[in-house]
Scaffold this motif. Structure first.
Motif, mmCIF file in Angstrom:
data_model
loop_
_atom_site.group_PDB
_atom_site.id
_atom_site.type_symbol
_atom_site.label_atom_id
_atom_site.label_comp_id
_atom_site.label_asym_id
_atom_site.label_seq_id
_atom_site.Cartn_x
_atom_site.Cartn_y
_atom_site.Cartn_z
ATOM 1 N N GLU A 9 0.899 -1.138 -0.052
ATOM 2 C CA GLU A 9 0.056 0.136 0.026
ATOM 3 C C GLU A 9 0.965 1.313 0.065
ATOM 4 O O GLU A 9 1.800 1.373 0.937
ATOM 5 N N SER B 57 -3.251 -1.146 -2.704
ATOM 6 C CA SER B 57 -3.904 0.134 -2.453
ATOM 7 C C SER B 57 -3.181 1.451 -2.621
ATOM 8 O O SER B 57 -1.964 1.420 -2.184
ATOM 9 N N ALA C 172 -4.398 5.170 -8.426
ATOM 10 C CA ALA C 172 -4.852 3.912 -8.093
ATOM 11 C C ALA C 172 -5.171 3.301 -9.427
ATOM 12 O O ALA C 172 -4.691 1.955 -9.421
ATOM 13 N N ALA D 219 -8.120 -0.241 -4.278
ATOM 14 C CA ALA D 219 -8.691 0.580 -3.375
ATOM 15 C C ALA D 219 -8.051 2.072 -2.950
ATOM 16 O O ALA D 219 -6.775 1.978 -3.154
#
Length: 317
Positions: free
Chosen positions: A38, A64, A106, A113
C-alpha cells in the motif's frame, strides 16, 4: 520461505528511512516477503520516479493507495483534516479533486482501493491529545477525564450529522465522476485514531447505507478501532458485528493502551487480537500498517500467529 501471499504491507513502515528513493523502500518491503504494497500518503512524486518502473515490470503489486496521494505539503489536506466535510466550499471541492487524483493513481497502478480519512467534527484545538494525556495520567474513570470526555462527546454528537452528510455528499460527487470514467476502485473510509475524527463504525454504516450501489466501503483499521473503544467512543467488538459486511480492507496492527501500529500478538503477548481474525480472513484487502520500530523477525512472527490461527479457526471458539 517468507512469502506473505495475498497480504499487503504499507510503506508507512520505512518511508522515513527512504526520504527520496522509492526503489530502496520497495525492495526492503519485498525482502519481508510481500508481493503487494500500500503506497501511503507520505509517498512523494520523487519516490514514484523509481517505483513506477517496478510496477510496470511487475516487480511489485499495488493493493491500495492512501489519500492524499501523492504527498502534498498542505496542512488543510493532510491526514488530520476536515477534508471532505469542509464548511468552506472551495476547500471541500479541492478535497474532492484530491481524492479523484488518488483514485486516478490507483487505477493507473492496478490497485483495488483508495484509503480515505474522510473528515472530522472540528475542534478549536486537539482535544484528543489532552484526553489521551488524562487517560494515561489518571485513567478513563477519573473525574478529569470524564468531564472533558463529556464535553468532547456533546460537541461531537452535535456536529456528527452535519459532517456525516457533507462527507457523504462529497463521496457521491467523487463516485459520479469515477463512474463516468469507468474506474473500478473501492473507496475505503477508515476508522480513525482521534476521538473527534470520523467515521465511527456507525457513521461509516450510515454513509455506506446512504450511498448503496456506490463503491464506498468501510476500511477497518483494527488498531485505531481498539484505541477508540478504550477511550469510550464506541463498543468495537459489538459494533463490528453490525459492519462486517461493509468492510473492503483492513489495516492490521495492534494497540498497546493508546499507542498504535504494533505487531499483533508479538508486542501485546495477548490473545485479544483473536477477535479480528474473521474480519481479516474475509476482507478483500489485508494490509499491515506497522511502525518503524517493528523489526523483521517480529513482523514474521506476527504474520505466522495470524495465519496459523486463521487456519486453525481458533476465533470460532
Amino acid at each position: 520461505m517468507w512469502d506473505k501471499g495475498e497480504y499487503s504491507f504499507s510503506t508507512c513502515w520505512n518511508i522515513k528511512k527512504h526520504p527520496a528513493n522509492g526503489r530502496e523502500l520497495i525492495e526492503e518491503i519485498k525482502e519481508l516477503g510481500f508481493r503487494n504494497v500500500e503506497l501511503n500518503y507520505n509517498i512523494k512524486a520523487e519516490h514514484l520516479e523509481t517505483i513506477e518502473p517496478m510496477i510496470e515490470k511487475g516487480e511489485i503489486g499495488i493493493s491500495s493507495v492512501h489519500n492524499v496521494f501523492p504527498y502534498i505539503a498542505d496542512k488543510d489536506y493532510d491526514t488530520d483534516s476536515v477534508m471532505l466535510g469542509f464548511d468552506d466550499e472551495a476547500k471541500r471541492k479541492r478535497s474532492v479533486e484530491l481524492l479523484i487524483q488518488s483514485i486516478e493513481y490507483a487505477d493507473r497502478y492496478g490497485a483495488k482501493a483508495v484509503v480515505v480519512h474522510p473528515g472530522e467534527v472540528p475542534f478549536a484545538y486537539n482535544i484528543d491529545h489532552e484526553l489521551k494525556q488524562l487517560y494515561r495520567e489518571h485513567g478513563r474513570e477519573s473525574e478529569a477525564y470524564q468531564k472533558l470526555w463529556k464535553e468532547m462527546l456533546q460537541k461531537r454528537e452535535q456536529g456528527s450529522p452535519i459532517y456525516t452528510k457533507r462527507i457523504q455528499d462529497s463521496l457521491e460527487e467523487v463516485c459520479e465522476y469515477t463512474a463516468k470514467k469507468g474506474y473500478n476502485i473501492a473507496i475505503g473510509i477508515e476508522t480513525r485514531s482521534r476521538c473527534y475524527q470520523m467515521p465511527t463504525l456507525m457513521e461509516a454504516k450510515t454513509i455506506c447505507d446512504n450511498l448503496k450501489g456506490a463503491p464506498v466501503y468501510l476500511w477497518y483499521d483494527i488498531g485505531h478501532a481498539m484505541m477508540m473503544d478504550r477511550m469510550g467512543l464506541y463498543n468495537n467488538i459489538e459494533e463490528l458485528q453490525q459492519v462486517k459486511s461493509y468492510i473492503y480492507g483492513v489495516h492490521i496492527h495492534e494497540t498497546l493502551e493508546l499507542s498504535d501500529h504494533w505487531c499483533p500478538y508479538v508486542h501485546s503477548k495477548e490473545e485479544y487480537f483473536d477477535h479480528f481474525l474473521e474480519v481479516i480472513e474475509k476482507a478483500p484487502l489485508k494490509v499491515y500498517e506497522l511502525k518503524a520500530v517493528c523489526q523483521p523477525d517480529e513482523i514474521h512472527e506476527s504474520h505466522a500467529h495470524i495465519t496459523s490461527r486463521i487456519a486453525a479457526e481458533k476465533y470460532h471458539g
